[in-house]
Design a protein around this motif. Structure first.
Motif, short mmCIF file in Angstrom:
data_model
loop_
_atom_site.label_atom_id
_atom_site.label_comp_id
_atom_site.label_asym_id
_atom_site.label_seq_id
_atom_site.Cartn_x
_atom_site.Cartn_y
_atom_site.Cartn_z
N UNK A 140 0.77 -1.04 0.15
CA UNK A 140 -0.01 -0.15 0.16
C UNK A 140 0.66 1.30 -0.09
N UNK A 141 0.19 2.49 -0.39
CA UNK A 141 1.10 3.47 -0.44
C UNK A 141 0.34 4.61 0.19
N UNK A 142 1.01 5.64 0.99
CA UNK A 142 0.19 6.59 1.73
C UNK A 142 0.79 7.94 1.10
N UNK A 143 0.22 8.90 1.54
CA UNK A 143 0.57 10.28 1.19
C UNK A 143 1.63 10.57 2.21
N UNK A 144 2.87 10.41 1.94
CA UNK A 144 4.01 10.72 2.99
C UNK A 144 3.95 11.99 3.57
N UNK A 145 3.68 13.02 2.98
CA UNK A 145 3.62 14.34 3.58
C UNK A 145 2.48 14.43 4.45
N UNK A 146 1.41 14.01 4.52
CA UNK A 146 0.45 13.69 5.21
C UNK A 146 0.71 13.17 6.51
N UNK A 147 1.08 12.02 6.43
CA UNK A 147 1.67 10.97 7.38
C UNK A 147 2.67 11.90 8.34
N UNK A 148 3.59 12.26 7.70
CA UNK A 148 4.72 12.80 8.43
C UNK A 148 4.18 14.24 9.09
N UNK A 149 3.33 14.81 8.67
CA UNK A 149 2.63 16.19 9.12
C UNK A 149 2.14 15.71 10.62
N UNK A 150 1.11 14.48 10.59
CA UNK A 150 0.76 14.05 11.44
C UNK A 150 1.71 13.56 12.75
N UNK A 182 7.48 5.96 12.00
CA UNK A 182 8.45 6.61 11.00
C UNK A 182 9.02 5.74 10.02
N UNK A 183 9.45 4.49 10.63
CA UNK A 183 10.11 3.62 9.66
C UNK A 183 8.89 3.02 8.63
N UNK A 184 7.87 2.71 9.21
CA UNK A 184 6.69 1.99 8.42
C UNK A 184 6.35 2.85 7.34
N UNK A 185 6.25 4.32 7.59
CA UNK A 185 5.56 5.01 6.47
C UNK A 185 6.74 5.85 5.53
N UNK A 186 7.98 5.60 5.98
CA UNK A 186 9.07 6.34 5.18
C UNK A 186 9.41 5.78 4.00
N UNK A 187 9.21 4.52 3.71
CA UNK A 187 9.48 3.77 2.33
C UNK A 187 8.31 4.13 1.38
N UNK A 188 8.31 3.56 0.04
CA UNK A 188 7.43 4.02 -0.93
C UNK A 188 6.03 3.16 -0.54
N UNK A 189 6.51 1.87 -0.27
CA UNK A 189 5.23 1.09 0.13
C UNK A 189 5.11 0.55 1.56
N UNK A 190 3.92 0.08 1.97
CA UNK A 190 3.80 -0.39 3.16
C UNK A 190 3.22 -1.63 3.34
N UNK A 191 3.76 -2.78 4.03
CA UNK A 191 3.35 -4.02 3.62
C UNK A 191 2.55 -4.58 5.03
N UNK A 192 2.43 -5.85 4.87
CA UNK A 192 1.96 -6.44 6.27
C UNK A 192 3.07 -7.02 7.27
N UNK A 193 4.05 -7.06 6.71
CA UNK A 193 5.03 -7.17 7.78
C UNK A 193 5.25 -5.98 8.63
N UNK A 194 5.19 -4.92 8.07
CA UNK A 194 5.30 -3.57 8.98
C UNK A 194 3.93 -3.71 10.14
#
Length: 378
Positions: free
Chosen positions: A139-149, A349-361
């Protein structure tokens, strides 16, 4: 839409049942209050408490249902913000009810907000990432928004739990500290809302079309408010009417829960955990549903946004209540809890810093939640 059709669509049999259940339960408690004032037998105490919790949970689902209707009509980030604030309002109300009820509960705010932090950042996020990751691969999140939170959470959580232990007295802010802390927290939260709904609203929208669907259309909020004014007023009215019994029942639940846990010899923090779990159960289901459809940014808006709102509103509220009533408000956390919170933020931070997020996270987040349980009951 004609007014009659709008009322039928809004005031459904399910919503009317929830209203009747909530208000009927409150009236029943008012009539039975003389009997409940006397010490109850333990089985009866747990039975009454369980009944109140069931009613609050059902009513909370009704609040979320109406908030979701508003969310779909308003679009993101406005819609998700309505849902989040509805849930956070219940949380703040329940904590305030405990503080204003009989007895002293100096750590209820700390325990509740800490429980909310661990439930949202580890349990809910963990389950959501596993569900979404297994179904969509990545999955891919909007990293700008996540890091703002996350930037806000670093400051708010440190203000809530770390600084009282470092600069306060016995884990409490002094009155001279509590006033500016409450004001600064509210100003930061208000500035966040202004930016989220204004210039930075695109930072909190999906970065790509949802799997199996089209990209979300940009919503003109002013046009929506004009064209759907009747529906928005009706659903907002129903939302308020559904949340009010929760407010009224929370006072009785707080007193009974305190008595029940004291008899059971349970950890003091368990009261805050139970309040957090009751309140965030409906939003947890909504979050997992969003992960299942591949809406990772909505997962972040629901979870990270909810936690920002929880800390941003709860901490000022309890500090004000403490100053007005003279009650001690202990916010400073233990070294173990602060370490767990720091590791949780680093993992996020480590979970959402990458380009993709997986079940392992997600599995890593669930392990941290299990460790939190060990810390509470150790």
């Amino acid at each position: 839409m004609p007014a009659s059709a709008l009322l039928r669509d809004t005031f459904t049999p399910a919503s009317i049942f929830r209203l009747a259940l909530g208000w009927g339960s409150f009236l029943a408690l008012v009539l039975l209050r003389p009997l409940l004032a006397a010490p109850l037998a333990t089985p009866v105490l747990w039975l009454v408490l369980a009944a109140i919790v069931v009613v609050i949970t059902v009513s909370a689902f009704g609040v979320v249902t109406e908030a979701e209707h508003l969310a779909r009509r308003l679009g993101d980030p406005y819609g998700t913000l309505v849902l989040t604030l509805s849930i956070v309002l219940i949380e703040v109300i329940l904590i305030s009810a405990v503080l204003l009820g009989p007895g002293e509960h100096p750590t209820i705010a700390r325990d509740s907000v800490m429980a909310v932090s661990m439930i949202i950042l580890n349990l809910v996020i963990g389950v959501a990432l596993i569900v979404g990751g297994l179904r969509h691969g990545a999955l891919r999140a909007n990293r700008t928004g996540v890091f703002t939170y996350l930037a806000l959470l670093v400051v708010l959580l440190a203000t809530a739990f770390a600084f009282p232990a470092l600069i306060g007295v016995d884990g409490e802010y002094t009155p001279g500290q509590a006033i500016p802390i409450a004001i600064l927290t509210l100003l930061l939260y208000a500035f966040f809302l202004i930016r989220q709904m204004g210039a930075q609203r695109e930072d909190f929208q999906e970065v790509s079309p949802v799997a199996g669907g089209a990209a979300a259309a940009r919503v003109d909020i002013r046009l929506v408010l004009v064209e759907h004014r009747g529906e928005l007023i009706a659903r907002t009215t129903l939302l308020v009417a559904t949340v009010t019994p929760i407010v009224l029942l929370s006072h009785d639940m707080a007193a009974l829960l305190d008595d029940a846990l004291d008899r059971a010899g349970a950890p003091v923090a368990l009261s805050g955990i139970l309040i957090a779990m009751i309140v965030f159960l409906p939003e947890t289901i909504t979050t997992i549903r969003a992960a299942y459809t591949g809406e990772l940014q909505r997962v972040s808006n629901l979870c990270h946004g909810a936690l920002v709102s929880t800390v941003g509103l709860t901490i000022p509220a309890v500090l004000v209540i403490g100053m007005l009533t003279g009650q001690p408000i202990v916010l400073g956390e233990s070294a173990a809890a602060l370490t767990l919170l720091a590791v949780t933020l680093l993992l996020t931070f480590a979970t959402f810093a990458g380009r993709r997020v997986s079940a392992l996270h997600g599995a890593a987040h669930l392990m941290l939640f299990a460790i939190y349980g060990i810390v509470v009951f150790a």
